[in-house]
Scaffold this motif. Structure first.
Motif, PDB file in Angstrom:
ATOM      1  N   ARG A  22       0.850  -1.181   0.000  1.00  0.00           N
ATOM      2  CA  ARG A  22       0.000   0.000   0.000  1.00  0.00           C
ATOM      3  C   ARG A  22       0.889   1.235   0.000  1.00  0.00           C
ATOM      4  O   ARG A  22       2.104   1.147   0.137  1.00  0.00           O
ATOM      5  N   ALA A  42       2.180   0.391  -8.971  1.00  0.00           N
ATOM      6  CA  ALA A  42       1.294   1.543  -8.761  1.00  0.00           C
ATOM      7  C   ALA A  42       1.656   2.688  -9.709  1.00  0.00           C
ATOM      8  O   ALA A  42       2.827   2.918 -10.016  1.00  0.00           O
ATOM      9  N   ARG A  43       0.625   3.407 -10.156  1.00  0.00           N
ATOM     10  CA  ARG A  43       0.860   4.553 -11.038  1.00  0.00           C
ATOM     11  C   ARG A  43       1.155   5.803 -10.214  1.00  0.00           C
ATOM     12  O   ARG A  43       0.628   5.974  -9.120  1.00  0.00           O
ATOM     13  N   GLU A  44       1.992   6.688 -10.764  1.00  0.00           N
ATOM     14  CA  GLU A  44       2.359   7.911 -10.065  1.00  0.00           C
ATOM     15  C   GLU A  44       1.133   8.777  -9.798  1.00  0.00           C
ATOM     16  O   GLU A  44       1.043   9.424  -8.757  1.00  0.00           O
ATOM     17  N   GLU A  46      -1.859   7.780  -9.088  1.00  0.00           N
ATOM     18  CA  GLU A  46      -2.521   7.241  -7.900  1.00  0.00           C
ATOM     19  C   GLU A  46      -1.759   7.641  -6.638  1.00  0.00           C
ATOM     20  O   GLU A  46      -2.366   7.977  -5.610  1.00  0.00           O
ATOM     21  N   ALA A  47      -0.426   7.600  -6.746  1.00  0.00           N
ATOM     22  CA  ALA A  47       0.402   7.955  -5.598  1.00  0.00           C
ATOM     23  C   ALA A  47       0.173   9.403  -5.188  1.00  0.00           C
ATOM     24  O   ALA A  47       0.029   9.723  -3.998  1.00  0.00           O
ATOM     25  N   ALA A  49      -2.432  11.228  -5.810  1.00  0.00           N
ATOM     26  CA  ALA A  49      -3.793  11.376  -5.289  1.00  0.00           C
ATOM     27  C   ALA A  49      -3.817  11.010  -3.806  1.00  0.00           C
ATOM     28  O   ALA A  49      -4.494  11.661  -2.995  1.00  0.00           O
ATOM     29  N   PHE A  50      -3.064   9.975  -3.441  1.00  0.00           N
ATOM     30  CA  PHE A  50      -2.952   9.593  -2.030  1.00  0.00           C
ATOM     31  C   PHE A  50      -2.305  10.726  -1.226  1.00  0.00           C
ATOM     32  O   PHE A  50      -2.751  11.046  -0.125  1.00  0.00           O
TER      33      PHE A  50
END
Length: 228
Positions: A22, A42-44, A46-47, A49-50
């Motif tokens: 995660r 994981a896509r950047e 998405e990262a 956005a987190f």
């Protein structure tokens, strides 16, 4: 390097890990560096956005990081627990005089000259302390080296080599003495068992107070920058 926009912008270091399941954010208490660990696939987007979802926590954590001071003329610097002001001096070498650390030469090289002065002083103090504690323990050490470590103040290897952060010279003398005693104690006990702490107590009765100081104030010693 991706950046979280805002006042101020925050650079994010991405660290992909095969073990990561995660997203995980970490803020260094030493220099405020922000690292985001993420799974390999994981896509950047998405990262980031987190990161945006965690922005409130992130900025609060950054606000708690001690300020960094670039060393130069006028800097108030702790040396062996004394607060000294770095001032322009004369002669060939830096020296302590009253409440000042006088540094001769090119002002642009003040930070480098101060670091060299502190490292030499740290080596002298640590060698004296380690010789004293090793003599009391009856176990010699192999060699002593200094580094500008971030994660530990000292270490002892199986062959008896001792390593210390030279920034210990910024702390009160009893703190440096405690770290020396701690690492020398590892010559007898390569662990942190009750037997190890009994050795530390024998070498330095009352070690709890300087140990507590280091846990409480140690990160401040990393807040001084002596170069790029």
């Amino acid at each position: 390097m991706p950046v979280l926009p805002g006042p101020p912008p925050v650079e994010i270091t991405l660290r992909r890990s095969a073990r990561a399941r995660r997203f995980s954010l970490r803020v260094s208490r030493l220099d405020g560096r922000v690292t985001l660990s993420l799974p390999m696939g994981a896509r950047e987007a998405e990262a980031m956005a987190f990161v945006r979802d965690q922005e409130g926590w992130l900025r609060q954590a950054l606000a708690g990081v001690p300020q960094t001071a670039v060393v130069g003329l006028g800097t108030l610097l702790p040396v062996e627990g004394r607060r000294l002001t770095i001032r322009e001096g004369k002669g060939r070498s830096p020296r302590i005089e009253d409440d000042s650390l006088l540094v001769p030469g090119d002002p642009a090289r003040v930070a480098v000259r101060v670091a060299t002065f502190l490292q030499a002083r740290a080596r002298d103090r640590l060698a004296e302390a380690c010789d004293r504690h090793a003599g009391a323990l009856g176990r010699p050490y192999a060699r002593l080296t200094l580094r500008d470590t971030r994660s530990r103040w000292g270490s002892c290897t199986a062959d008896g080599s001792l390593m210390f952060s030279w920034r210990l010279i910024l702390a009160p003398p009893e703190v440096l003495d405690y770290v020396a005693a701690h690492e020398v104690a590892h010559l007898a006990e390569m662990n942190h068992s009750p037997a190890f702490w009994a050795v530390v107590q024998r070498l330095l009765p009352g070690y709890a107070a300087p140990r507590r100081w280091l846990k409480t104030h140690g990160q401040v010693l990393h807040g001084f920058r002596f170069g790029a």
